[in-house]
Design an enzyme around this catalytic site. Structure first.
Site, PDB file in Angstrom:
ATOM      1  N   TYR A 242       4.274   6.200  11.093  1.00 50.49           N
ATOM      2  CA  TYR A 242       4.698   4.812  11.266  1.00 50.49           C
ATOM      3  C   TYR A 242       5.668   4.308  10.194  1.00 50.49           C
ATOM      4  O   TYR A 242       6.121   3.182  10.250  1.00 50.49           O
ATOM      5  CB  TYR A 242       3.488   3.870  11.374  1.00 50.49           C
ATOM      6  CG  TYR A 242       2.450   3.978  10.262  1.00 50.49           C
ATOM      7  CD1 TYR A 242       2.608   3.276   9.077  1.00 50.49           C
ATOM      8  CD2 TYR A 242       1.306   4.771  10.420  1.00 50.49           C
ATOM      9  CE1 TYR A 242       1.657   3.353   8.071  1.00 50.49           C
ATOM     10  CE2 TYR A 242       0.351   4.854   9.412  1.00 50.49           C
ATOM     11  CZ  TYR A 242       0.535   4.143   8.243  1.00 50.49           C
ATOM     12  OH  TYR A 242      -0.398   4.220   7.255  1.00 50.49           O
TER      13      TYR A 242
ATOM     14  N   ARG B  56       0.858  -1.180   0.000  1.00 50.71           N
ATOM     15  CA  ARG B  56       0.000   0.000   0.000  1.00 50.71           C
ATOM     16  C   ARG B  56       0.898   1.236   0.000  1.00 50.71           C
ATOM     17  O   ARG B  56       1.453   1.606   1.018  1.00 50.71           O
ATOM     18  CB  ARG B  56      -0.907  -0.016   1.230  1.00 50.71           C
ATOM     19  CG  ARG B  56      -2.058   0.982   1.136  1.00 50.71           C
ATOM     20  CD  ARG B  56      -2.705   1.214   2.492  1.00 50.71           C
ATOM     21  NE  ARG B  56      -1.851   2.056   3.314  1.00 50.71           N
ATOM     22  CZ  ARG B  56      -1.693   1.932   4.622  1.00 50.71           C
ATOM     23  NH1 ARG B  56      -2.317   0.998   5.285  1.00 50.71           N
ATOM     24  NH2 ARG B  56      -0.880   2.748   5.282  1.00 50.71           N
TER      25      ARG B  56
ATOM     26  N   HIS C  88      -3.641   4.609   4.507  1.00 51.01           N
ATOM     27  CA  HIS C  88      -4.807   3.723   4.610  1.00 51.01           C
ATOM     28  C   HIS C  88      -6.060   4.435   4.094  1.00 51.01           C
ATOM     29  O   HIS C  88      -6.841   3.882   3.335  1.00 51.01           O
ATOM     30  CB  HIS C  88      -5.010   3.305   6.067  1.00 51.01           C
ATOM     31  CG  HIS C  88      -6.399   2.862   6.389  1.00 51.01           C
ATOM     32  ND1 HIS C  88      -6.891   1.636   5.997  1.00 51.01           N
ATOM     33  CD2 HIS C  88      -7.417   3.498   7.027  1.00 51.01           C
ATOM     34  CE1 HIS C  88      -8.152   1.533   6.397  1.00 51.01           C
ATOM     35  NE2 HIS C  88      -8.497   2.640   7.014  1.00 51.01           N
TER      36      HIS C  88
END
Lengths: 337, 330
Positions: B242, B229, B233
């Site tokens: 992160y 990805r 998100h």
């Protein structure tokens, strides 16, 4: 005469025969015929593809039923006991109740979930719970509970034939109680009056006993108990009307209002805990419709706000005859402050 | 794939411009999505997507304005006809519809057996369900139950896992014990394979094999497409909390779209002019979708009540009447 269990079995047998899309699935529903034998003999007579056992997983049973319904079937899943509906609650709430809405009506989920419900059989933990308020609060679900063999036969047939998801709450303590059952094949019943057992009578509430002084509202196993209480009260000259709510969602407000407009007093009786129970909803509907004529606030006689207790304490928890009589007395003796 | 890439990037821009309230990008997953959907025969198969399946929906023929309507907050689940397209509504609960795919697939088995009993030609090949899930969803109990049910019933279902490395902020190694969803297949007696999810040809081939296996009555298959990805998100996410940009570049590997281009050019399947034409068509399509989305407008409030049940209850009709009276009065 048929027991409630026998009446439900007969209804399922006839439903399987009339519609090849009807399927029964769950734990032990096949060869064993279910823990309460409600599906007894159905796999043998209709085939193991139409009445089949699943792995032991309630979310799986509900999720699979939803998928089968999306493929054009009419599944009638069973969870063995009410408390085991909790592990399936995600599928019931986020999926079963919403797929028709989410898909803008393109997908139908005519699933009837059979849930042996309520207490009264001294069963282990999570084998005797009253989830009606939980189910009724979920948009997109219809909820119904039969009180006797005739209601079991009639309402189960109606539920399974509906194109909407229905939670069918069977009062397990009444499974073995027998009663007259007029079947659809037997034609129109000749009975008259409020307790007509017509198998075509599938909507709304039912006046199970006519009375003038006070309305008892109940469903499931509590209907029989309230009818008992009404007989005892009659000995003291109190004429009690008993309304069997039948559909816990949607609630038949008209029948409630008609009854209370006549009696001007009401007591709601249920096994579920008091707080946020369905009794509050019933009482509010009666209040909205009958506030001006009520002679006392609507009373509730219910289980307590405690986890469902062990068998030894069960009789203290479930509304018994004395507690219901006290409830009636509070309403009859109410004085405005 | 280029149309999906452009529409996906455009949707992020529309969210920044205030057209869409939110969007879940699928940047980097075009090969996994488009190629897997192209392996289906949607006249008889059925796809169960999540909320990140723009590429699946586009390849399955779903109208892209109707698709984008869900991100516009027009209607949960999207605006397309799930029964006609055989693409289920968008699903926000991860793994929520994985079990539905198993049930739908078992329904195909039952129908085929009934047809077989009547010597109908329909008995020869099964409709196949494909259910899309991510590495994060594979942690849900419903996925375990679905794989177990599918294994027991030998349901014609393909579990198509897009392992994109992240479940919002949690990397695969903190999400999937052992790091492989495909490896779980052994425990359910389900054949499983991992495929390079950034290689469109490999995904198409793997999914075709899986669908053929299920269609022939041999039961379920797990296909785990290893992808990445590349974006957040969702548009509210902040990947900078992160992972670093360097990590994104390194871990993302080769861009699936560039890989496909190089292959098409290298093998002489397409030339630069054709690829440029495809890019231009994709840009024009994205612009047309934008205009379509802007023209959608809000839904009539009555639908809120009308689409709950097939047979509306008196109570709901009463609430609808009250709403109408009070909203019109206001």
């Amino acid at each position: 005469m048929l027991s409630l269990q026998g009446a439900l079995n007969l209804a399922l047998d006839e439903l399987l025969a009339e519609d090849p899309k009807v399927l029964i699935l769950g734990e032990d529903v096949g060869t064993l015929g279910g823990v309460f034998r409600v599906t007894s003999g159905l796999a043998a007579s209709h085939g193991a593809e139409r009445v089949f056992d699943t792995p032991l997983a309630e979310s799986g049973i509900l999720g699979m039923s939803i998928g089968l319904a999306m493929a054009g079937f009419r599944p009638v899943p069973e969870v063995q006991f009410d408390g085991f509906a909790y592990p399936a609650m995600n599928q019931i709430v986020t999926q079963l109740g919403r797929i028709h809405y989410r898909s803008r009506g393109a997908l139908r989920v005519p699933v009837t979930l059979r849930v042996p419900s309520f207490g009264g059989i001294r069963a282990p933990e999570h084998h005797g719970e009253s989830l009606e308020a939980v189910f009724a609060h979920v948009p997109g679900l219809k909820v119904v509970s039969p009180a006797d063999p005739q209601q079991g036969y009639t309402l189960l047939k109606a539920a399974v034939r509906m194109d909407d998801p229905v939670i069918f709450m069977e009062p397990k303590s009444r499974y073995w109680q027998k009663g007259e059952v007029v079947t659809e094949g037997a034609g129109s019943p000749t009975h008259d009056g409020a307790s007509s057992p017509s198998p075509q009578d599938v909507t709304g509430a039912r006046v199970a006993r006519e009375g003038r002084h006070l309305t008892l509202v109940a469903w499931g196993a509590m209907v029989a108990r309230c009818l008992q209480v009404a007989e005892l009260a009659a000995e003291d000259g109190i004429d009690v009307e008993v309304v069997d709510l039948r559909w816990l969602k949607p609630i038949d407000t008209e029948t409630l209002a008609r009854s209370v407009a006549k009696t001007r007093r009401a007591v709601v009786v249920h096994e579920a805990p008091l707080t946020a129970g369905l009794g509050a909803e019933v009482a509010q509907r009666i209040t909205e419709r009958c506030f001006g004529t009520l002679k006392a606030p609507v009373e509730r006689v219910t289980g307590f706000d405690v986890p469902y207790p062990s068998g030894d304490l069960e009789d203290e928890y479930i509304p018994n005859i004395d507690r219901i009589l006290f409830g009636i007395q509070r309403v009859l003796e109410y004085k405005r402050g | 794939m280029t149309a999906v890439r452009q529409l996906d990037l455009a949707a992020v821009a529309w969210q920044r411009q205030g057209i869409l309230p939110a969007y879940a990008p699928e940047l980097g997953q075009e090969a996994a999505q488009v190629a897997s959907a192209l392996a289906l025969d949607l006249s008889r198969d059925f796809a169960f997507p999540t909320y990140r399946e723009l590429g699946v929906a586009r390849a399955a023929g779903v109208d892209m304005v109707e698709y984008m309507s869900t991100h516009l907050a027009t209607w949960h689940g999207g605006f397309w006809d799930a029964a006609a397209t055989h693409v289920a509504p968008i699903q926000a609960v991860v793994a929520g519809s994985v079990l539905h795919a198993v049930g739908w697939a078992h329904g195909q088995t039952l129908q085929a057996r009934a047809a077989s009993a009547q010597s109908s030609p329909e008995a020869s090949a099964l409709g196949v369900a494909i259910t899309y899930l991510g590495d994060g969803a594979s942690s849900q109990g419903d996925v375990h139950e679905a794989m177990n049910f599918a294994g027991v019933f030998r349901a014609p279902v393909v579990f198509f896992v897009q392992n994109n490395g992240w479940a919002i902020s949690v990397p695969t190694e903190r999400q999937v014990a052992g790091g492989s969803v495909a490896a779980r297949g052994a425990g359910y007696s389900i054949p499983a394979l991992q495929v390079d999810g950034n290689d469109a040809a490999a995904v198409l081939e793997a999914t075709r094999r899986a669908v053929a296996h299920a269609r022939a009555g041999h039961g379920p298959v797990i296909v785990e497409a290893m992808t990445y990805r590349r974006g957040p998100h969702a548009t509210s996410d902040d990947p900078g909390r992160y992972r670093t940009l360097d990590e994104e570049r390194t871990d993302g590997g080769a861009d699936p779209l560039l890989r496909l281009r190089e292959r098409l050019l290298g093998e002489g399947i397409a030339d630069e002019a054709e690829l440029e034409a495809a890019d231009a068509a994709g840009a024009a399509e994205a612009e047309a979708v934008r205009e379509g989305v802007l023209a959608l407008g809000p839904r009539p409030g009555a639908e809120m009540f009308d689409l709950v049940f097939t047979e509306p209850t008196d109570e709901l009709l009463r609430q609808k009447a009250a709403w109408r009276e009070e909203s019109e009065h206001a």
